[in-house]
Design an enzyme around this catalytic site. Structure first.
Site, PDB file in Angstrom:
ATOM      1  N   ARG A   1      -7.161  10.892  -2.570  1.00 47.58           N
ATOM      2  CA  ARG A   1      -6.065  11.258  -1.673  1.00 47.58           C
ATOM      3  C   ARG A   1      -4.750  11.416  -2.419  1.00 47.58           C
ATOM      4  O   ARG A   1      -3.743  11.737  -1.794  1.00 47.58           O
ATOM      5  CB  ARG A   1      -5.894  10.175  -0.634  1.00 47.58           C
TER       6      ARG A   1
ATOM      7  N   ARG B   1      -7.573   3.809  17.489  1.00 45.93           N
ATOM      8  CA  ARG B   1      -7.197   3.135  16.244  1.00 45.93           C
ATOM      9  C   ARG B   1      -5.697   2.835  16.234  1.00 45.93           C
ATOM     10  O   ARG B   1      -4.905   3.603  16.776  1.00 45.93           O
ATOM     11  CB  ARG B   1      -7.544   4.031  15.049  1.00 45.93           C
TER      12      ARG B   1
ATOM     13  N   ARG C   1       1.074   9.962   9.124  1.00 48.36           N
ATOM     14  CA  ARG C   1      -0.121  10.234   8.301  1.00 48.36           C
ATOM     15  C   ARG C   1      -0.161  11.702   7.880  1.00 48.36           C
ATOM     16  O   ARG C   1      -0.549  12.027   6.753  1.00 48.36           O
ATOM     17  CB  ARG C   1      -1.399   9.873   9.070  1.00 48.36           C
TER      18      ARG C   1
ATOM     19  N   LYS D   1     -13.601  15.971   8.428  1.00 46.97           N
ATOM     20  CA  LYS D   1     -14.342  15.596   7.208  1.00 46.97           C
ATOM     21  C   LYS D   1     -15.531  14.680   7.527  1.00 46.97           C
ATOM     22  O   LYS D   1     -16.617  14.880   6.996  1.00 46.97           O
ATOM     23  CB  LYS D   1     -13.414  14.854   6.220  1.00 46.97           C
TER      24      LYS D   1
ATOM     25  N   ARG E   1      -8.606  11.126  19.941  1.00 46.85           N
ATOM     26  CA  ARG E   1      -9.797  10.577  19.275  1.00 46.85           C
ATOM     27  C   ARG E   1      -9.942   9.091  19.588  1.00 46.85           C
ATOM     28  O   ARG E   1      -8.959   8.379  19.689  1.00 46.85           O
ATOM     29  CB  ARG E   1      -9.641  10.759  17.755  1.00 46.85           C
TER      30      ARG E   1
HETATM   31  P1  AMP Z   1      -9.032   7.703   7.191  1.00 46.04           P
HETATM   32  O1  AMP Z   1     -10.012   7.077   8.109  1.00 46.04           O
HETATM   33  O2  AMP Z   1      -9.674   8.438   6.056  1.00 46.04           O
HETATM   34  O3  AMP Z   1      -8.001   8.542   7.912  1.00 46.04           O
HETATM   35  O4  AMP Z   1      -8.231   6.501   6.484  1.00 46.04           O
HETATM   36  C1  AMP Z   1      -7.490   5.571   7.259  1.00 46.04           C
HETATM   37  C2  AMP Z   1      -6.439   4.907   6.406  1.00 46.04           C
HETATM   38  O5  AMP Z   1      -7.067   4.208   5.326  1.00 46.04           O
HETATM   39  C3  AMP Z   1      -5.446   5.849   5.735  1.00 46.04           C
HETATM   40  O6  AMP Z   1      -4.382   6.217   6.579  1.00 46.04           O
HETATM   41  C4  AMP Z   1      -4.983   4.991   4.561  1.00 46.04           C
HETATM   42  O7  AMP Z   1      -4.102   3.976   4.973  1.00 46.04           O
HETATM   43  C5  AMP Z   1      -6.286   4.301   4.138  1.00 46.04           C
HETATM   44  N1  AMP Z   1      -7.040   5.118   3.135  1.00 46.04           N
HETATM   45  C6  AMP Z   1      -8.276   5.683   3.291  1.00 46.04           C
HETATM   46  N2  AMP Z   1      -8.656   6.320   2.176  1.00 46.04           N
HETATM   47  C7  AMP Z   1      -7.639   6.165   1.292  1.00 46.04           C
HETATM   48  C8  AMP Z   1      -7.416   6.613  -0.047  1.00 46.04           C
HETATM   49  N3  AMP Z   1      -8.329   7.357  -0.708  1.00 46.04           N
HETATM   50  N4  AMP Z   1      -6.246   6.284  -0.638  1.00 46.04           N
HETATM   51  C9  AMP Z   1      -5.324   5.521  -0.011  1.00 46.04           C
HETATM   52  N5  AMP Z   1      -5.457   5.070   1.241  1.00 46.04           N
HETATM   53  C10 AMP Z   1      -6.612   5.382   1.902  1.00 46.04           C
END
Ligand code: AMP
Length: 215
Positions: free
Chosen positions: A88, A162, A173, A13, A127
């Site tokens: 999400r 990360r 996740r 994404k 990654r």
């Molecule tokens: P990402 O980089 O998009 O994979 O997001 C990393 C982490 O941030 C996720 O595993 C969640 O803990 C939190 N996060 C990001 N976006 C959201 C969202 N829209 N709703 C809830 N948690 C989020």
């Protein structure tokens, strides 16, 4: 363009969003990047979010809607936006729908990037991310290493794995994604906005979006 990018963590994404911003100056809004920035800055938001993020759990909807309610009002969103990692959950999608209606904004489409789980798992394990919260450039030790090992090509900061990209957190996740986020495809299908693109290449996804938008 006003687009939501759906897809599991590691589906691409962020890469697709960055490529699309170059087409018309639309802005990429990544809730993950915003939250990681808040954690690094040690803000109240960051302190609240950190535990959830490290475990690979979703941050509560109320926190996310607080962030997005403000972010979508900022001037740079006027040209368009690519929502990367938001919504999400179904409650977030419903709250976003109400917010966009209130702001008089109509989405062009919702792109669901569909990538096989084994490809995703491998991608996330390999990654690496620039630790500078203002950069957060993405690398991959197998397919896209930095020129100098461990150092970001763009800003010179350290490149790290990360905390939520250990095998255990990644598996969690992906389960969370299947449970809470995958149902959004049905939500947007009903809204008549969904376009699913199957493929592991970002170029293919971007070409699909351009074709759909007629640009
Ligand atoms: P990402 O980089 O998009 O994979 O997001 C990393 C982490 O941030 C996720 O595993 C969640 O803990 C939190 N996060 C990001 N976006 C959201 C969202 N829209 N709703 C809830 N948690 C989020």
């Amino acid at each position: 363009m006003k687009i939501i990018l759906l897809g599991a963590p590691g589906a691409g994404k962020g890469t697709v969003a960055k490529m699309l911003t170059k087409l018309d100056g639309s802005v990429q809004i990544s809730t993950g990047d915003i939250l990681r920035g808040a954690v690094q800055a040690g803000s109240e938001l960051g302190k609240e979010a950190k535990g959830y993020m490290d475990r690979g759990d979703l941050v509560p909807d109320s926190l996310i809607m607080g962030i997005m309610g403000q972010r979508l009002l900022e001037d740079d969103c006027k040209k368009g936006f690519l929502l990367d990692g938001f919504p999400r959950t179904i409650p977030q999608a419903e709250a976003l729908k109400a917010l966009l209606t209130k702001l008089g904004i109509k989405l062009d489409m919702v792109v669901n990037i569909d990538v096989p789980r084994d490809v995703i798992f491998d991608r996330l394990c390999t990654r690496r991310t620039c630790e500078n919260s203002a950069c957060q450039a993405i690398y991959n030790i197998k397919s896209m290493p930095s020129k100098k090992e461990g150092i970001c090509d763009k800003c010179g900061s350290a490149i790290v794995q990360r905390a939520d990209e250990t095998e255990e957190a990644i598996a969690h996740r992906l389960d969370t994604y299947n449970q809470k986020t995958a149902p959004l495809a049905g939500f947007y299908e009903k809204e008549g906005l969904l376009k699913t693109i199957t493929g592991t290449s970002s170029d293919v996804v971007v070409a699909g979006v351009k074709k759909e938008l007629g640009i």
